[in-house]
Scaffold this active site. Structure first.
Site, PDB file in Angstrom:
ATOM      1  N   ALA A 112     -10.875   4.355   7.635  1.00  0.00           N
ATOM      2  CA  ALA A 112     -12.178   3.791   7.268  1.00  0.00           C
ATOM      3  C   ALA A 112     -12.005   2.343   6.806  1.00  0.00           C
ATOM      4  O   ALA A 112     -10.945   1.978   6.275  1.00  0.00           O
ATOM      5  CB  ALA A 112     -12.781   4.628   6.152  1.00  0.00           C
ATOM      6  N   GLY A 163      -8.780   7.859   7.849  1.00  0.00           N
ATOM      7  CA  GLY A 163      -9.829   8.295   8.766  1.00  0.00           C
ATOM      8  C   GLY A 163      -9.378   8.244  10.222  1.00  0.00           C
ATOM      9  O   GLY A 163      -9.873   9.020  11.056  1.00  0.00           O
TER      10      GLY A 163
HETATM   11  C1  LIG Z   1     -19.597   8.966   2.754  1.00  0.00           C
HETATM   12  C2  LIG Z   1     -18.444   8.147   3.257  1.00  0.00           C
HETATM   13  C3  LIG Z   1     -17.404   9.000   3.851  1.00  0.00           C
HETATM   14  C4  LIG Z   1     -16.277   8.158   4.314  1.00  0.00           C
HETATM   15  C5  LIG Z   1     -15.109   8.994   4.718  1.00  0.00           C
HETATM   16  C6  LIG Z   1     -13.890   8.175   4.874  1.00  0.00           C
HETATM   17  C7  LIG Z   1     -12.732   9.033   4.874  1.00  0.00           C
HETATM   18  C8  LIG Z   1     -11.383   8.418   5.050  1.00  0.00           C
HETATM   19  O1  LIG Z   1     -10.507   9.463   4.766  1.00  0.00           O
HETATM   20  C9  LIG Z   1     -11.152   7.240   4.131  1.00  0.00           C
HETATM   21  C10 LIG Z   1     -10.178   6.271   4.681  1.00  0.00           C
HETATM   22  O2  LIG Z   1      -9.782   6.269   5.801  1.00  0.00           O
HETATM   23  S1  LIG Z   1      -9.671   5.083   3.563  1.00  0.00           S
HETATM   24  C11 LIG Z   1      -8.565   4.079   4.486  1.00  0.00           C
HETATM   25  C12 LIG Z   1      -7.243   4.716   4.612  1.00  0.00           C
HETATM   26  N1  LIG Z   1      -6.312   3.784   5.236  1.00  0.00           N
HETATM   27  C13 LIG Z   1      -5.479   3.034   4.521  1.00  0.00           C
HETATM   28  O3  LIG Z   1      -5.398   3.123   3.320  1.00  0.00           O
HETATM   29  C14 LIG Z   1      -4.619   2.076   5.327  1.00  0.00           C
HETATM   30  C15 LIG Z   1      -4.570   0.752   4.630  1.00  0.00           C
HETATM   31  N2  LIG Z   1      -3.857  -0.254   5.409  1.00  0.00           N
HETATM   32  C16 LIG Z   1      -2.516  -0.338   5.428  1.00  0.00           C
HETATM   33  O4  LIG Z   1      -1.804   0.458   4.864  1.00  0.00           O
HETATM   34  C17 LIG Z   1      -1.907  -1.524   6.139  1.00  0.00           C
HETATM   35  O5  LIG Z   1      -2.874  -2.528   6.204  1.00  0.00           O
HETATM   36  C18 LIG Z   1      -1.441  -1.209   7.589  1.00  0.00           C
HETATM   37  C19 LIG Z   1      -0.222  -0.273   7.520  1.00  0.00           C
HETATM   38  C20 LIG Z   1      -2.531  -0.577   8.374  1.00  0.00           C
HETATM   39  C21 LIG Z   1      -1.043  -2.531   8.287  1.00  0.00           C
HETATM   40  O6  LIG Z   1      -0.105  -3.211   7.528  1.00  0.00           O
HETATM   41  P1  LIG Z   1       0.351  -4.678   7.921  1.00  0.00           P
HETATM   42  O7  LIG Z   1       0.692  -4.724   9.349  1.00  0.00           O
HETATM   43  O8  LIG Z   1       1.369  -5.061   6.907  1.00  0.00           O
HETATM   44  O9  LIG Z   1      -0.938  -5.581   7.774  1.00  0.00           O
HETATM   45  P2  LIG Z   1      -1.857  -5.832   6.487  1.00  0.00           P
HETATM   46  O10 LIG Z   1      -1.701  -7.230   6.053  1.00  0.00           O
HETATM   47  O11 LIG Z   1      -1.675  -4.778   5.466  1.00  0.00           O
HETATM   48  O12 LIG Z   1      -3.308  -5.629   7.116  1.00  0.00           O
HETATM   49  C22 LIG Z   1      -3.802  -6.513   8.096  1.00  0.00           C
HETATM   50  C23 LIG Z   1      -5.252  -6.800   7.799  1.00  0.00           C
HETATM   51  O13 LIG Z   1      -6.004  -5.601   7.965  1.00  0.00           O
HETATM   52  C24 LIG Z   1      -6.747  -5.318   6.799  1.00  0.00           C
HETATM   53  N3  LIG Z   1      -6.837  -3.866   6.664  1.00  0.00           N
HETATM   54  C25 LIG Z   1      -5.841  -2.970   6.783  1.00  0.00           C
HETATM   55  N4  LIG Z   1      -6.323  -1.721   6.665  1.00  0.00           N
HETATM   56  C26 LIG Z   1      -7.655  -1.847   6.474  1.00  0.00           C
HETATM   57  C27 LIG Z   1      -8.683  -0.905   6.291  1.00  0.00           C
HETATM   58  N5  LIG Z   1      -8.468   0.418   6.317  1.00  0.00           N
HETATM   59  N6  LIG Z   1      -9.914  -1.373   6.091  1.00  0.00           N
HETATM   60  C28 LIG Z   1     -10.168  -2.680   6.076  1.00  0.00           C
HETATM   61  N7  LIG Z   1      -9.222  -3.629   6.258  1.00  0.00           N
HETATM   62  C29 LIG Z   1      -7.976  -3.191   6.452  1.00  0.00           C
HETATM   63  C30 LIG Z   1      -5.959  -5.973   5.676  1.00  0.00           C
HETATM   64  O14 LIG Z   1      -6.768  -6.216   4.567  1.00  0.00           O
HETATM   65  C31 LIG Z   1      -5.496  -7.246   6.364  1.00  0.00           C
HETATM   66  O15 LIG Z   1      -6.574  -8.144   6.424  1.00  0.00           O
HETATM   67  P3  LIG Z   1      -6.610  -9.417   5.449  1.00  0.00           P
HETATM   68  O16 LIG Z   1      -7.840 -10.106   5.832  1.00  0.00           O
HETATM   69  O17 LIG Z   1      -5.346 -10.133   5.763  1.00  0.00           O
HETATM   70  O18 LIG Z   1      -6.641  -8.852   4.046  1.00  0.00           O
END
Ligand SMILES: CCCCCCC[C@H](O)CC(=O)SCCNC(=O)CCNC(=O)[C@H](O)C(C)(C)COP(=O)([O-])OP(=O)([O-])OC[C@H]1O[C@@H](n2cnc3c(N)ncnc32)[C@H](O)[C@@H]1OP(=O)([O-])[O-]
Length: 724
Positions: free
Chosen positions: A60, A100
């Site tokens: 997400a 997600g």
């Molecule tokens: C009623 C509502 C219901 C909703 C239900 C939802 C349920 C769901 O279970 C919730 C989720 O998924 S929660 C999500 C669970 N997922 C996570 O927690 C994964 C979180 N992400 C990570 O762990 C790392 O970013 C990666 C391993 C993906 C990439 O690592 P890397 O290669 O070192 O690269 P990097 O430098 O880290 O990132 C590059 C750019 O992408 C950006 N960005 C990244 N993810 C983003 C996201 N989800 N979003 C937005 N942006 C995201 C990051 O900010 C950066 O941009 P910036 O402008 O430079 O700031």
């Protein structure tokens, strides 16, 4: 939705939202539309979902969690829609499938992954839980123990492990999309019932109740007041107790509770702060470090404890290292230690020693020949903290190294300008403060001096990135940012002992707050002699102290000689078996409250006429934390750091500050600056001889300005360092 080929029966749905295909409202809408279209089209017999640019999806869109609810699309119902499709749906997982993103894949009937793909449900790390039915589907697929482990830790697992767990059906070494299409074609017409995870029972364990009891105890012990892991546990537990639909309802309830929590806000703030801070300055470097220039980068390091960790860290990052020591005895000792560390690191990696290739002299070389440094691009000096010695080495380096070489000094407090003054190229001298153990700790404080060039700063930031560390650029002052903020915190902890507290009470209060380790346990671990040597050097204690100096006063300020008195009695902490605590033996690790210390403290108070009083947890926390935060405001006002986010990233990554509290400055913003100010004023009035309790002018200014949000703080300062 697109077709794999004009005549193909497989419809392709591609998640597209660079850089990580986060599931924004638009992406989810397109996914839903694509599914409905494919479902309605009789010529489509199977569906394949993949991501753009070799990445499935990072889940997400985290930024979306701070937007109003009406702008969010619920992901869970879309995952259900995928699963209920009458046509087989195959997930083609490349790069990452996280949060997600993985939940979307769990809704698919088949999952095929590239061998290098990584999967995980990292929601817990941003204070949430998988909220799109992942807590209900994953245990049905891979069993409760493995699901619980993934969901409560948020760890990423490689495709090979995912295959062993049964999380994916197949892994491929190349062309994931082609392989997924082949699989989709193969399964056309096969029954989908057994592939729908929501219809499967959760695999039974021999004793589910006992397993869950133990698992909960473990989660609680590790969480230390962090809510998300326990709620993750509750959601998975619901899967073991309730039918799928009821489990989903429970998951939603728990998700909403976390979504509105301060902890989730803090963790998401920390997520973006870390990325923003790491990006700073990078663009100024002329060319990237490792990767393109790999064979040109050489490092020199002394091989004490810090040097060993630094060398290990460099080898892990595949940067060639020349490790230099003053004589063969030290060199051999250092070599043995580095090789041992690398063996251990290699064991944790796929491919082991071969991947790191550290027996190859082109990768790692040990020498006592200073002249080998004449051709290196970057030097990291890591001798012990002795200004005269460091200056002598930098003088030599300045003569030997080629003109463009960057000269880094690993120091936790020494003046970078003074070190640079020993060279003829101060613009290329920079501080790189590694944290021990350097191959484990993620923080790298990068300290620029008066003459350090922007290119040198950018190159040091690139080094941090190559080492997979978080580099934070700060100005030059005693203790830089991290240690400078730590001094008043530790000072308060010791003053609290003088006034009536005990080490175990102070440590407990701060560990309950969420610190991994309290100040006294930390001091015993690091060794009390380190600070003693530094205080002697500053003339605060020891033979150079003028006769007649008051025991508890230095330069007109309150001073506690307690740590010095322990050192004089040989109590250096764990290494001597006694410090603020007692240990089973010298080098022991189990801290036990020490009755000797308690009576020593009583005698000390009696001899100085201090009336012992009871100090509650609130006072312990306020005095330790608010004095640290107060120093943070002074640092910002002086232009030593460019934003509060920088201080928070330093504290989370280098000082064990509980991440779910967002860092000290974020914490101050959550309790409210007027509250912090009022408490500091109160304690400052009670202890007028403690300058570090006197509220900083910047804090006062912000309170007078109406307690603005953290993002706006820096706009209230007129002056910023030109280098930040
Ligand atoms: C009623 C509502 C219901 C909703 C239900 C939802 C349920 C769901 O279970 C919730 C989720 O998924 S929660 C999500 C669970 N997922 C996570 O927690 C994964 C979180 N992400 C990570 O762990 C790392 O970013 C990666 C391993 C993906 C990439 O690592 P890397 O290669 O070192 O690269 P990097 O430098 O880290 O990132 C590059 C750019 O992408 C950006 N960005 C990244 N993810 C983003 C996201 N989800 N979003 C937005 N942006 C995201 C990051 O900010 C950066 O941009 P910036 O402008 O430079 O700031």
């Amino acid at each position: 939705m697109e077709r794999y080929a004009r005549s193909s029966a497989v419809a392709v749905i591609r998640l597209r939202n660079p850089p990580v295909n986060a599931l924004s409202v638009e992406v989810l809408q397109a996914l839903e539309d694509g599914l409905k279209k494919a479902e309605a089209d009789p010529s489509v017999k199977a569906i394949m979902i993949c991501g753009e640019n070799g990445k499935f999806s990072a889940g997400a869109d985290i930024r979306g969690f701070s937007t109003p609810k009406r702008h969010r699309v619920a992901l869970g119902p879309i995952v259900s829609l995928i699963e209920s499709s009458e046509k087989p749906v195959v997930a083609a997982i490349e790069g990452i499938a996280l949060g997600g993103g993985l939940e979307v894949a769990l809704g698919c009937h088949y999952r095929l992954a590239h061998v290098k793909a990584q999967m995980g449900l990292p929601e817990v790390t941003i204070g949430l839980l998988p909220g799109a039915e992942g807590t209900q589907r994953l245990p049905r697929l891979i069993g409760v123990p493995a699901a619980l482990d993934m969901i409560t830790t948020g760890k990423h697992i490689p495709a090979t492990e995912a295959l062993k767990l049964g999380l994916v059906d197949e892994i491929v070494e190349e062309n994931t999309i082609e392989a997924a299409i082949r699989l989709a074609n193969k399964v056309i017409g096969q029954p989908l019932g057994p592939r729908r995870l929501s219809l499967k029972p959760v695999p039974k364990l021999p004793n589910t109740d006992a397993f869950l009891r133990e698992a909960l105890a473990k989660v609680k012990k590790q969480a230390r007041g962090f809510l998300a892991p326990e709620l993750c546990f509750q959601a998975v537990k619901a899967a073991t107790e309730r039918p799928f639909a009821e489990g989903v309802r429970r998951e939603r309830e728990l998700f909403q509770r976390l979504l509105s929590s301060e902890q989730a806000r803090a963790l998401q703030y920390a997520f973006f702060a870390e990325r923003a801070v790491s990006r700073d300055h990078l663009s100024l470097a002329p060319s990237p470090l490792p990767g393109t220039l790999l064979s040109d980068v050489y490092i020199y390091t002394g091989l004490g404890t810090m040097g060993q960790g630094i060398a290990t860290s460099l080898v892990k990052a595949k940067i060639p290292v020349v490790a230099l020591e003053q004589d063969l005895e030290y060199l051999n000792k250092g070599r043995k230690a580095v090789m041992g560390l690398l063996e251990r690191e290699a064991m944790k990696m796929e491919g082991g020693a071969q991947t790191l290739d550290f027996h190859n002299p082109a990768r790692l070389q040990f020498t006592v020949d200073f002249d080998l440094l004449s051709d290196v691009d970057l030097v990291i000096e890591a001798v012990f903290e002795d200004m005269a010695l460091k200056k002598e080495i930098f003088h030599k380096l300045s003569k030997i190294c080629k003109p463009g070489a960057l000269l880094c000094t690993n120091t936790s407090a020494l003046n970078i300008d003074e070190i640079a003054s020993a060279t003829s190229r101060p613009q290329q001298v920079i501080g790189t403060h590694f944290f021990s153990p350097a191959h484990v700790m993620r923080l790298l404080e990068i300290i620029y001096g008066r003459h350090t060039s922007p290119t040198a700063i950018a190159t040091a930031m690139q080094l941090a990135k190559a080492l997979k560390k978080v580099g934070v650029v700060v100005g030059n002052c005693f203790g830089f940012v991290g240690n400078r903020m730590m001094f008043p915190y530790v000072e308060q902890a010791v003053f609290l002992l003088e006034e009536g507290s005990r080490p175990e009470a102070v440590d407990q209060a701060l560990e309950d707050f969420g610190f991994k380790i309290g100040p006294f346990r930390m001091s015993d671990l690091a060794g009390l002699d380190v600070g003693w040597r530094s205080r002697k050097g500053q003339g605060l204690t020891g033979p150079s102290l003028p006769a007649g100096t008051a025991a508890r006063q230095r330069h007109g300020q309150r001073y506690s000689p307690l740590p010095d008195l322990l050192c004089e009695r040989g109590r250096f902490g764990q290494k001597t078996g006694k410090g603020w605590y007692q240990y089973e033996k010298a080098g022991g690790r189990t801290a036990v409250p020490d009755p000797w210390l308690h009576s020593f403290l009583s005698q000390y108070r009696d001899s100085h006429g201090i009336k012992t009083r009871y100090i509650d947890q609130e006072e312990i926390l306020e005095r330790c934390l608010f004095s640290l935060i107060n120093e943070g405001f002074a640092i910002l006002a002086e232009g030593i750091a460019s934003a509060p986010e920088h201080l928070d990233v330093i504290y989370i990554n280098g000082y064990g500050w509980p991440k779910h509290r967002g860092g000290p400055m974020f914490y101050a913003s959550t309790v409210g600056l007027p509250h912090v100010l009022a408490k500091l004023q109160k304690y400052s009035e009670a202890h007028p001889d403690v300058p570090k309790l006197r509220p900083s002018a910047f804090l006062k200014k912000l309170v007078a300005a109406g307690n603005p949000p953290l993002k706006e703080w820096m706009s209230y300062l007129s002056r910023q360092s030109p280098k930040l």
